[in-house]
Scaffold this motif. Structure first.
Motif, PDB file in Angstrom:
ATOM      1  N   VAL A 294      17.224 -17.396  19.047  1.00  0.00           N
ATOM      2  CA  VAL A 294      17.848 -16.051  19.792  1.00  0.00           C
ATOM      3  C   VAL A 294      18.708 -16.907  19.897  1.00  0.00           C
ATOM      4  O   VAL A 294      19.565 -17.734  21.045  1.00  0.00           O
ATOM      5  N   GLU A 295      20.243 -16.279  19.482  1.00  0.00           N
ATOM      6  CA  GLU A 295      21.318 -16.486  20.039  1.00  0.00           C
ATOM      7  C   GLU A 295      22.542 -16.175  20.440  1.00  0.00           C
ATOM      8  O   GLU A 295      23.132 -16.668  20.976  1.00  0.00           O
ATOM      9  N   ASN A 364      23.377 -13.883   8.984  1.00  0.00           N
ATOM     10  CA  ASN A 364      23.282 -14.695  10.520  1.00  0.00           C
ATOM     11  C   ASN A 364      24.273 -14.259  11.216  1.00  0.00           C
ATOM     12  O   ASN A 364      25.236 -15.656  11.774  1.00  0.00           O
ATOM     13  N   PRO A 365      23.728 -12.779  11.933  1.00  0.00           N
ATOM     14  CA  PRO A 365      24.103 -12.729  13.359  1.00  0.00           C
ATOM     15  C   PRO A 365      24.538 -13.540  13.790  1.00  0.00           C
ATOM     16  O   PRO A 365      22.923 -14.147  14.029  1.00  0.00           O
ATOM     17  N   ASP A 366      25.425 -13.727  15.395  1.00  0.00           N
ATOM     18  CA  ASP A 366      25.218 -15.195  16.212  1.00  0.00           C
ATOM     19  C   ASP A 366      25.294 -14.031  17.158  1.00  0.00           C
ATOM     20  O   ASP A 366      24.576 -13.764  18.120  1.00  0.00           O
ATOM     21  N   ASN A 367      27.130 -13.907  17.887  1.00  0.00           N
ATOM     22  CA  ASN A 367      27.515 -14.050  19.146  1.00  0.00           C
ATOM     23  C   ASN A 367      27.018 -12.014  19.007  1.00  0.00           C
ATOM     24  O   ASN A 367      27.939 -11.685  17.740  1.00  0.00           O
ATOM     25  N   LEU A 368      27.563 -11.525  20.477  1.00  0.00           N
ATOM     26  CA  LEU A 368      27.209  -9.630  20.613  1.00  0.00           C
ATOM     27  C   LEU A 368      28.349  -9.262  21.103  1.00  0.00           C
ATOM     28  O   LEU A 368      28.328 -10.276  22.754  1.00  0.00           O
ATOM     29  N   CYS A 369      28.951  -8.587  20.821  1.00  0.00           N
ATOM     30  CA  CYS A 369      29.569  -7.887  22.391  1.00  0.00           C
ATOM     31  C   CYS A 369      28.941  -6.115  21.980  1.00  0.00           C
ATOM     32  O   CYS A 369      28.603  -5.501  21.464  1.00  0.00           O
ATOM     33  N   GLN A 378      28.900 -10.303  15.429  1.00  0.00           N
ATOM     34  CA  GLN A 378      29.515 -11.500  14.980  1.00  0.00           C
ATOM     35  C   GLN A 378      28.879 -12.106  14.085  1.00  0.00           C
ATOM     36  O   GLN A 378      27.667 -13.201  14.790  1.00  0.00           O
ATOM     37  N   GLU A 379      29.157 -12.523  12.354  1.00  0.00           N
ATOM     38  CA  GLU A 379      28.361 -13.360  12.200  1.00  0.00           C
ATOM     39  C   GLU A 379      28.757 -14.579  11.944  1.00  0.00           C
ATOM     40  O   GLU A 379      29.369 -14.884  12.512  1.00  0.00           O
ATOM     41  N   ASP A 380      27.952 -15.926  12.169  1.00  0.00           N
ATOM     42  CA  ASP A 380      28.079 -16.946  12.384  1.00  0.00           C
ATOM     43  C   ASP A 380      28.629 -18.159  11.372  1.00  0.00           C
ATOM     44  O   ASP A 380      28.218 -18.612  10.540  1.00  0.00           O
ATOM     45  N   HIS A 390      29.642 -12.501   1.079  1.00  0.00           N
ATOM     46  CA  HIS A 390      30.526 -11.530   1.745  1.00  0.00           C
ATOM     47  C   HIS A 390      30.926 -12.748   2.621  1.00  0.00           C
ATOM     48  O   HIS A 390      29.814 -13.011   3.157  1.00  0.00           O
ATOM     49  N   ASP A 391      32.415 -13.196   3.187  1.00  0.00           N
ATOM     50  CA  ASP A 391      32.476 -14.106   4.209  1.00  0.00           C
ATOM     51  C   ASP A 391      31.832 -13.561   5.049  1.00  0.00           C
ATOM     52  O   ASP A 391      31.583 -12.024   5.097  1.00  0.00           O
ATOM     53  N   SER A 392      32.344 -14.173   6.433  1.00  0.00           N
ATOM     54  CA  SER A 392      32.146 -13.898   7.833  1.00  0.00           C
ATOM     55  C   SER A 392      32.317 -12.232   8.733  1.00  0.00           C
ATOM     56  O   SER A 392      33.621 -12.252   8.113  1.00  0.00           O
TER      57      SER A 392
END
Length: 419
Positions: A294-295, A364-369, A378-380, A390-392
């Motif tokens: 859980v990032e 690899n989803p990481d940060n959220l707004c 936002q992917e990691d 694909h790129d992040s």
């Protein structure tokens, strides 16, 4: 967190300054932007660009590690900026940006003028004070949360803790190790997010994500943690809870997109006095859900909407090819609706996931707004998975129609062999 050493911080006016409060009001003319003029202040170019449908975004650069600031020529903006908060500078007509840096275990304070141009910088926490890698962070404010603090979470193993910093603290305290909060638990943590005061009823609710992979030495894996105190702004005397399904099913992949699941927070008794290993054992005994890292966590903006939470499970794979049994490999985003009458209970659902379309969908989803109407995912970094296509991306999830699409792309030049 696995993250490339990207040292530039891109300011996106539509999200950072306005969107995380209310993404509609500026367009409707109801609210003026806080900054009259934005320019490219870093000598480095932006590392992102708008995807189809978003080509007209105004993307400007703020600062990178190579920039020299006139007011502090020896200051270097450190690598891996992972969580930041902005506030008005009480001593000028400008702003302050408080930012943690994972790789140097530090927290910087950047002084900006009224047009957001960086003037000088300094460190209010250094590697000695930080002690552990510092992941995503949250700036709590009296207006939004009822108290002031910069909360940044340690992520160097199960004994790491959350730090509470005064955003205006003296640089003389930068090596102080005594700003950790044991009552918020010990774990390899990513972010500690206070919920807004308009839904907290005079209490303190802090949602914490545990960025932990499953292993034989840490069998509970990543948890969603909740800290609750009966007093607003109290981070020392509350209780700690972990999220579990009401039917005691601990397996993440038994939850499918399109379904809703009854969940509740179960107490971790005496958590303040326990080690991280002991908290891990309690989570096993309590049948807490085993998420795959859980990032990040955020809540929906808007009056009375802060009980609607979103969090990521970044995913894991020991070899980058095969998933770990029971866990997401490519990653997921969850929505948790807390019960208005009892915020220890709620309904959980999967709103986005990458496992059904490996390498094409979420990676690899990481940060959220989270704004009032959208979730930015936002992917990691560039994935090390061999099937990543694909790129992040940063994805935009539309709450109204429950769909998402690529919003920004990082310039990792995946198909450029010379790069």
């Amino acid at each position: 967190m696995r993250r490339n050493h990207i040292t530039i911080l891109t300011i996106l006016l539509s999200v950072t300054l306005a969107g995380c409060k209310d993404n509609n009001k500026i367009d409707e003319g109801e609210q003026k932007p806080p900054v009259a003029k934005l320019e490219n202040y870093s000598k480095e170019p932006a590392f992102v660009y708008g995807m189809p449908g978003f080509e007209n975004l105004n993307i400007t650069t703020l600062i990178s590690s190579s920039d020299v600031l006139t007011g502090a020529p020896d200051f270097v903006f450190a690598g891996q900026p992972d969580g930041a908060g902005f506030m008005k500078d009480p001593n000028s007509d400008g702003f302050l940006m408080i930012c943690n840096h994972e790789i140097t275990q530090s927290v910087s304070r950047l002084y900006l003028d009224k047009n957001f141009k960086p003037i000088k910088g300094e460190y209010i926490m250094d590697g000695t004070g930080g002690s552990t890698r510092l992941c995503s962070a949250t700036l709590a404010t009296p207006e939004e949360h009822g108290f002031s603090a910069f909360l940044t979470a340690g992520e160097s193993g199960e004994e790491s803790m959350v730090h509470q910093l005064d955003p205006l603290s003296s640089v003389a305290l930068r090596s102080d190790k005594n700003r950790v909060k044991p009552a918020l638990g010990k774990a390899s943590m990513e972010n500690a997010v206070p919920l807004p005061k308009d839904i907290s009823n005079g209490k303190t609710y802090i949602i914490i994500g545990e960025d932990q992979s499953y292993s034989s030495g840490h069998q509970s894996a990543g948890q969603l943690i909740l800290y609750v105190s009966d007093k607003q702004g109290d981070l020392d005397n509350g209780k700690l809870y972990a999220l579990k399904r009401s039917n005691n099913d601990i397996t993440e992949m038994n939850m499918k997109k399109g379904e809703s699941y009854a969940v509740e927070f179960v107490e971790i008794p005496n958590a303040k006095d326990l080690t991280g290993k002991e908290i891990n054992k309690q989570n096993l005994d309590n049948k807490a859900i085993r998420f795959s890292r859980v990032e990040d966590v955020d809540y929906r903006k808007g009056a009375g909407k802060g009980r609607e939470l979103y969090f990521t499970a970044t995913g894991q794979s020991s070899d980058g090819v095969k998933p770990t049994e029971g866990f997401t490999m490519w990653g997921r985003v969850y929505k948790l609706n807390l019960d208005a009458k009892n915020m220890l209970k709620g309904q959980l659902e999967v709103i986005a996931e990458g496992d059904s379309d490996p390498g094409q969908n979420l990676i690899n989803p990481d940060n959220l707004c989270v704004t009032e109407n959208f979730v930015y995912i936002q992917e990691d970094g560039d994935s090390y998975y061999s099937d990543a296509k694909h790129d992040s991306y940063i994805w935009q999830y539309n709450m109204a129609n429950k769909t998402y699409k690529p919003w920004l792309n990082m310039k990792h030049e995946r198909n450029n062999t010379d790069w």
